[in-house]
Design a protein around this motif. Structure first.
Motif, mmCIF file in Angstrom:
data_model
loop_
_atom_site.group_PDB
_atom_site.id
_atom_site.type_symbol
_atom_site.label_atom_id
_atom_site.label_comp_id
_atom_site.label_asym_id
_atom_site.label_seq_id
_atom_site.Cartn_x
_atom_site.Cartn_y
_atom_site.Cartn_z
ATOM 1 N N ASP A 281 0.452 -1.384 0.425
ATOM 2 C CA ASP A 281 -0.228 0.399 0.481
ATOM 3 C C ASP A 281 0.805 1.328 -0.117
ATOM 4 N N LEU A 282 0.756 1.505 -1.196
ATOM 5 C CA LEU A 282 2.207 2.847 -1.444
ATOM 6 C C LEU A 282 2.013 3.771 -0.406
ATOM 7 N N LYS A 313 12.200 -2.577 1.849
ATOM 8 C CA LYS A 313 12.857 -3.986 0.144
ATOM 9 C C LYS A 313 13.197 -4.576 0.811
ATOM 10 N N ILE A 314 14.404 -4.644 1.853
ATOM 11 C CA ILE A 314 15.251 -6.139 2.788
ATOM 12 C C ILE A 314 14.627 -6.303 3.355
ATOM 13 N N GLN A 358 8.147 -3.023 -8.350
ATOM 14 C CA GLN A 358 7.105 -2.759 -9.502
ATOM 15 C C GLN A 358 6.608 -1.346 -9.122
ATOM 16 N N ARG A 359 6.870 -0.782 -7.832
ATOM 17 C CA ARG A 359 6.672 0.829 -7.329
ATOM 18 C C ARG A 359 7.753 1.812 -6.948
ATOM 19 N N GLU A 361 10.261 2.776 -8.452
ATOM 20 C CA GLU A 361 10.032 5.028 -8.393
ATOM 21 C C GLU A 361 9.215 5.510 -7.880
ATOM 22 N N GLU A 362 7.606 5.088 -7.890
ATOM 23 C CA GLU A 362 7.027 5.466 -6.677
ATOM 24 C C GLU A 362 7.781 5.756 -5.211
ATOM 25 N N MET A 363 8.404 4.951 -4.852
ATOM 26 C CA MET A 363 8.359 5.009 -3.501
ATOM 27 C C MET A 363 9.574 5.992 -3.043
ATOM 28 N N TYR A 364 10.464 6.187 -4.316
ATOM 29 C CA TYR A 364 11.430 7.347 -4.540
ATOM 30 C C TYR A 364 11.007 8.604 -4.230
ATOM 31 N N ALA A 365 9.695 8.640 -5.403
ATOM 32 C CA ALA A 365 9.384 9.859 -5.161
ATOM 33 C C ALA A 365 8.300 10.518 -3.985
ATOM 34 N N ALA A 366 7.653 9.511 -3.172
ATOM 35 C CA ALA A 366 7.213 9.722 -1.949
ATOM 36 C C ALA A 366 7.778 10.131 -1.195
ATOM 37 N N LEU A 367 9.147 9.176 -1.238
ATOM 38 C CA LEU A 367 10.411 9.685 -0.211
ATOM 39 C C LEU A 367 10.749 10.608 -0.539
#
Ligand code: GN1
Ligand code: MG
Length: 371
Positions: A281-282, A313-314, A358-359, A361-367
């Motif tokens: 859940d992004l 992720k890890i 899969q998400r 780039e979106e994770m980094y954008a959110a960060l």
């Protein structure tokens, strides 16, 4: 241990601790996978009642219970001072270790089991899954604040209560050993999961290498930051007290952050059978990230902040590897309710890892919206 021996050991523990009153009852309590937990109700001389959380420490997991209690005693005392300085309520914002009648933090029963106890923090609730995003945000602030309050505590003075606990490459090697031995002939029923882990072997070393190179700091960390290891105030809904302190030891901030994401930023329980219900859940991920950065209050280094998605992720991958390894080894570590329980748990973790990838780039954008 038989039920009778269990009962006798618990009676001895109930007799040993200084509850300050007459015991009314003790009942099984909580959802932990490791220790045995009981809630004890006591009547005091003035007829008020009080509750306590009594736990038998799982010695298969924690080989040195004394060291566990030394860490807990020392860190909670330190936290109490920081909370007092900040004008907080030290009786509700950290756990307090209850002593035995002879003044010890631990009691050893006649069968060799170790017990410890905390006063119950009243008017609180605990969550098994995120129901209201605000709670997850609160949890993030609280776990972040935990790191902040302990930032000047010398992590090297703490015992490593479970050696190499979040050493992911070590977890990977244990998995390979269990696979090679395949003592229970279970590998053929977990082919996809095994391939997933082997396909991700390189990821395992990412954070550990940075730690070894001295680029990521060793901190005082909780190491088991599941949402259900935090107590919320019934009146305000605020996350007030962090529990399950056995794994407090030197570690990476990214483990604490990542483990919380793995458990909370998902649409389903850790042991959901229907994988079509399990998604990363992004928006919960973003909310937790915001709260964690606020809670840590500038204490994280730029590299720690930049590695947060890797932490998520890890730690998710690592937990899946641990579940899968335990499945291959015949379920000797995590408490299970049915034979494939650990495999089911591993599957949800790998589904979340795949979703994160899969998400990414979106994770980094959110960060980067917050730092
Ligand atoms: C265990 O004790 P509990 O249930 O809070 C485990 C964690 C895992 C978790 C998975 C000491 O936590 O590391 O992430 O299960 N604790 C220990 O749900 O191994
Ligand atoms: Mg727990």
């Amino acid at each position: 241990m038989s039920e009778n021996m269990n009962y006798a050991a618990r009676q001895q523990a109930l007799e040993a601790f200084d509850f300050g009153g007459r015991i009314l009852d003790s009942v099984r309590f909580g959802n932990g996978h490791i220790n045995e937990t009981f809630c004890v109700t006591v009547e005091h001389g003035d007829h008020t009642t009080g509750r306590f959380v009594l736990q038998r420490i799982n010695e298969n997991v924690f080989k040195k219970p004394k060291e566990v209690m030394e860490n807990i005693e020392s860190v909670t005392s330190y936290l109490r001072e920081r909370i007092r300085e900040a004008g907080g309520d030290e009786s509700r914002e950290t756990l307090r270790v209850l002593r035995t009648k002879s003044g010890n933090t631990l009691f050893k029963d006649s069968s060799g089991g170790y017990w410890r106890c905390y006063p119950y923090v009243e008017d609180t609730f605990c969550l098994q899954q995120v129901e209201n995003p605000e709670h997850f945000y609160q949890a993030a602030r609280s776990f972040g604040n935990f790191l902040y309050l302990l930032k000047d505590y010398d992590a090297s003075t703490l015992h490593e209560t479970i050696p190499r606990f979040h050493d992911t490459p070590h977890r990977y090697r244990n998995f390979r050993r269990a696979l090679k031995a395949d003592l229970f002939g279970r590998a053929q029923s977990a082919k996809e999961e095994i391939d997933f882990v082997i396909g991700h072997r390189k990821d395992c070393a990412k954070l550990f290498d940075l730690l070894e190179a001295g680029e990521l700091p060793l901190r005082v960390t909780h190491n088991d930051t599941k949402l259900n290891n935090i107590l919320f105030d019934e009146k305000t809904g605020m996350a007030i007290c962090i529990v399950d302190l056995d794994t407090i030891m030197p570690g990476l901030s990214l483990s604490d952050y990542g483990d919380a994401i793995r458990f909370g930023a998902t649409t389903a329980a850790e042991d959901e059978l229907d994988l079509s219900k399990v998604h990363f859940d992004l928006s919960l991920y973003e909310l937790y990230t915001k709260g964690y950065l606020e809670g840590t209050n500038g204490a994280l280094t730029p590299l720690e902040r930049e590695c947060l998605p890797w932490g998520a992720k890890i730690l998710t991958l690592e937990c899946g590897i641990r579940f899968l390894t335990d499945y291959l080894q015949g379920d000797t570590y995590f408490r299970i309710r049915y034979p494939e329980h650990n495999l089911v748990r591993a599957r949800t973790q790998f589904k979340l890892v795949a979703d994160m990838e899969q998400r990414w780039e979106e994770m980094y954008a959110a960060l980067h919206r917050y730092c």
